[in-house]
Design a protein around this motif. Structure first.
Motif, mmCIF file in Angstrom:
data_model
loop_
_atom_site.group_PDB
_atom_site.id
_atom_site.type_symbol
_atom_site.label_atom_id
_atom_site.label_comp_id
_atom_site.label_asym_id
_atom_site.label_seq_id
_atom_site.Cartn_x
_atom_site.Cartn_y
_atom_site.Cartn_z
ATOM 1 N N ALA A 41 0.834 -1.209 0.000
ATOM 2 C CA ALA A 41 0.000 0.000 0.000
ATOM 3 C C ALA A 41 0.864 1.254 0.000
ATOM 4 N N VAL A 42 1.952 1.238 0.786
ATOM 5 C CA VAL A 42 2.850 2.395 0.836
ATOM 6 C C VAL A 42 3.529 2.596 -0.510
ATOM 7 N N VAL A 43 3.983 1.500 -1.132
ATOM 8 C CA VAL A 43 4.639 1.590 -2.444
ATOM 9 C C VAL A 43 3.687 2.165 -3.487
ATOM 10 N N LEU A 44 2.456 1.668 -3.512
ATOM 11 C CA LEU A 44 1.469 2.176 -4.464
ATOM 12 C C LEU A 44 1.142 3.637 -4.188
ATOM 13 N N LEU A 45 1.046 3.993 -2.894
ATOM 14 C CA LEU A 45 0.745 5.376 -2.514
ATOM 15 C C LEU A 45 1.806 6.327 -3.041
ATOM 16 N N PHE A 46 3.086 5.964 -2.838
ATOM 17 C CA PHE A 46 4.170 6.857 -3.236
ATOM 18 C C PHE A 46 4.554 6.700 -4.702
ATOM 19 N N THR A 47 3.895 5.790 -5.414
ATOM 20 C CA THR A 47 4.126 5.655 -6.853
ATOM 21 C C THR A 47 3.063 6.374 -7.666
ATOM 22 N N PHE A 48 1.814 6.247 -7.244
ATOM 23 C CA PHE A 48 0.709 6.752 -8.052
ATOM 24 C C PHE A 48 -0.053 7.924 -7.428
ATOM 25 N N VAL A 49 0.103 8.164 -6.138
ATOM 26 C CA VAL A 49 -0.689 9.205 -5.483
ATOM 27 C C VAL A 49 0.166 10.398 -5.070
ATOM 28 N N VAL A 50 1.163 10.173 -4.248
ATOM 29 C CA VAL A 50 1.999 11.274 -3.779
ATOM 30 C C VAL A 50 3.477 10.903 -3.895
ATOM 31 N N ARG A 51 4.313 11.935 -3.839
ATOM 32 C CA ARG A 51 5.758 11.737 -3.819
ATOM 33 C C ARG A 51 6.359 12.660 -2.772
ATOM 34 N N LEU A 52 7.497 12.259 -2.257
ATOM 35 C CA LEU A 52 8.229 13.088 -1.310
ATOM 36 C C LEU A 52 9.420 13.675 -2.048
ATOM 37 N N ILE A 53 9.452 15.021 -2.164
ATOM 38 C CA ILE A 53 10.496 15.686 -2.940
ATOM 39 C C ILE A 53 11.108 16.816 -2.119
ATOM 40 N N GLY A 54 12.424 16.929 -2.176
ATOM 41 C CA GLY A 54 13.131 17.963 -1.438
ATOM 42 C C GLY A 54 13.375 19.202 -2.283
ATOM 43 N N ASP A 68 13.755 21.942 2.433
ATOM 44 C CA ASP A 68 12.366 21.608 2.775
ATOM 45 C C ASP A 68 11.992 20.279 2.112
ATOM 46 N N ARG A 69 11.174 19.492 2.812
ATOM 47 C CA ARG A 69 10.670 18.237 2.246
ATOM 48 C C ARG A 69 9.178 18.390 1.994
ATOM 49 N N LEU A 70 8.788 18.205 0.737
ATOM 50 C CA LEU A 70 7.408 18.457 0.325
ATOM 51 C C LEU A 70 6.694 17.172 -0.051
ATOM 52 N N LEU A 71 5.423 17.106 0.309
ATOM 53 C CA LEU A 71 4.552 16.036 -0.163
ATOM 54 C C LEU A 71 3.877 16.560 -1.428
ATOM 55 N N VAL A 72 4.072 15.862 -2.531
ATOM 56 C CA VAL A 72 3.630 16.330 -3.842
ATOM 57 C C VAL A 72 2.551 15.400 -4.388
ATOM 58 N N LEU A 73 1.407 15.965 -4.735
ATOM 59 C CA LEU A 73 0.303 15.198 -5.302
ATOM 60 C C LEU A 73 0.593 14.909 -6.768
ATOM 61 N N ASN A 74 0.565 13.634 -7.125
ATOM 62 C CA ASN A 74 0.923 13.200 -8.468
ATOM 63 C C ASN A 74 0.062 13.887 -9.533
ATOM 64 N N SER A 75 0.705 14.282 -10.619
ATOM 65 C CA SER A 75 0.003 14.978 -11.706
ATOM 66 C C SER A 75 -1.041 14.100 -12.380
ATOM 67 N N LEU A 76 -0.920 12.782 -12.237
ATOM 68 C CA LEU A 76 -1.918 11.884 -12.820
ATOM 69 C C LEU A 76 -3.282 12.065 -12.157
ATOM 70 N N LEU A 77 -3.271 12.559 -10.915
ATOM 71 C CA LEU A 77 -4.506 12.750 -10.162
ATOM 72 C C LEU A 77 -4.977 14.200 -10.161
ATOM 73 N N ASP A 78 -4.063 15.132 -10.415
ATOM 74 C CA ASP A 78 -4.405 16.550 -10.335
ATOM 75 C C ASP A 78 -3.547 17.335 -11.316
ATOM 76 N N ASP A 79 -4.096 17.603 -12.504
ATOM 77 C CA ASP A 79 -3.341 18.360 -13.508
ATOM 78 C C ASP A 79 -4.040 19.663 -13.877
ATOM 79 N N ASP A 80 -4.965 20.093 -13.022
ATOM 80 C CA ASP A 80 -5.677 21.353 -13.256
ATOM 81 C C ASP A 80 -4.955 22.465 -12.511
ATOM 82 N N TYR A 81 -3.824 22.892 -13.073
ATOM 83 C CA TYR A 81 -2.982 23.863 -12.382
ATOM 84 C C TYR A 81 -3.567 25.262 -12.486
ATOM 85 N N GLN A 82 -3.420 26.016 -11.395
ATOM 86 C CA GLN A 82 -3.975 27.353 -11.301
ATOM 87 C C GLN A 82 -2.906 28.347 -10.858
#
Length: 210
Positions: A41-54, A68-82
């Motif tokens: 579940a953790v592997v799938l979460l950090f592969t397809f849902v979120v990523r941890l990026i510095g 800073d360490r950021l939790l990034v929502l994968n673009s596959l789930l949210d590509d409506d940038y504003q």
């Protein structure tokens, strides 16, 4: 009769031991299964849902610090940038490592920058940029006014005069396919560039400002 009872007394503990071993084996199997499912579940979460990026560098000061360490929502789930979104992108022809910038304009919008006054305009409207470190005085080769093409965004760092971004002709407007995702949460703060201290009070969600 006494011999029969003695035999029964010997067999009963053996049966109980076998039952206990089966129970232990079942518990171990269930524990292992739960562990494997959790790891998957953790592997799938950090592969397809979120990523941890510095964050690497100071181009987003004062909003973000180096380290800073950021939790990034994968673009596959949210590509409506504003406008106002903080995004992580990677374009190998510009920089091999991911970079963190703020969305200033999206497709169809026209960006213009008055480098004498440091003012940024989108569709003729002056942006009220209370998130920046200083006005935008540095040119990097892109010609303005510029209309953002379909499927692209225009990005800049908040530390305007110390950031390589869409003002650079090497990057320009960014096809959203190069965007890894949108920063949604600050998990761990980097050290302040002036004091060297970590402000743990900065930990929390990164809101959209657009």
């Amino acid at each position: 009769m006494w011999k029969k009872k003695a035999q029964e007394a010997q067999t009963e503990p053996a049966g109980q031991e076998t039952s206990r071993k089966k129970e232990e084996g079942r518990d171990l199997y269930e524990w292992t299964q739960a562990l494997v499912c959790s790891v998957l579940a953790v592997v799938l979460l950090f592969t397809f849902v979120v990523r941890l990026i510095g964050v690497d560098g100071h181009s987003m000061v004062p909003t973000l610090q180096d380290g800073d360490r950021l939790l990034v929502l994968n673009s596959l789930l949210d590509d409506d940038y504003q406008y106002g979104d903080i995004v992580v992108l990677r374009k190998d022809t510009f920089m091999t490592e991911p970079i963190v910038k703020r969305v200033i304009a999206t497709e169809g919008q026209t960006v213009d920058i008055d480098f004498a006054s440091g003012s940024v305009y989108v569709d003729g409207e002056l942006l009220e940029e209370d998130y920046i470190n200083e006005p935008t005085y540095v040119e990097e080769g892109t010609e303005f006014p510029l209309t953002v093409p379909e499927g692209s965004i225009f990005v800049m760092g908040d530390n305007r005069n110390h950031s390589s971004d869409s003002r650079s002709s090497d990057l320009g407007t960014v096809d959203t396919r190069y965007v890894i995702g949108r920063a949604v949460f600050l998990l761990f703060p980097g050290a302040d560039e002036t004091t060297g201290e970590r402000d743990f009070g900065r930990i929390g969600g990164i809101d959209r400002i657009g």
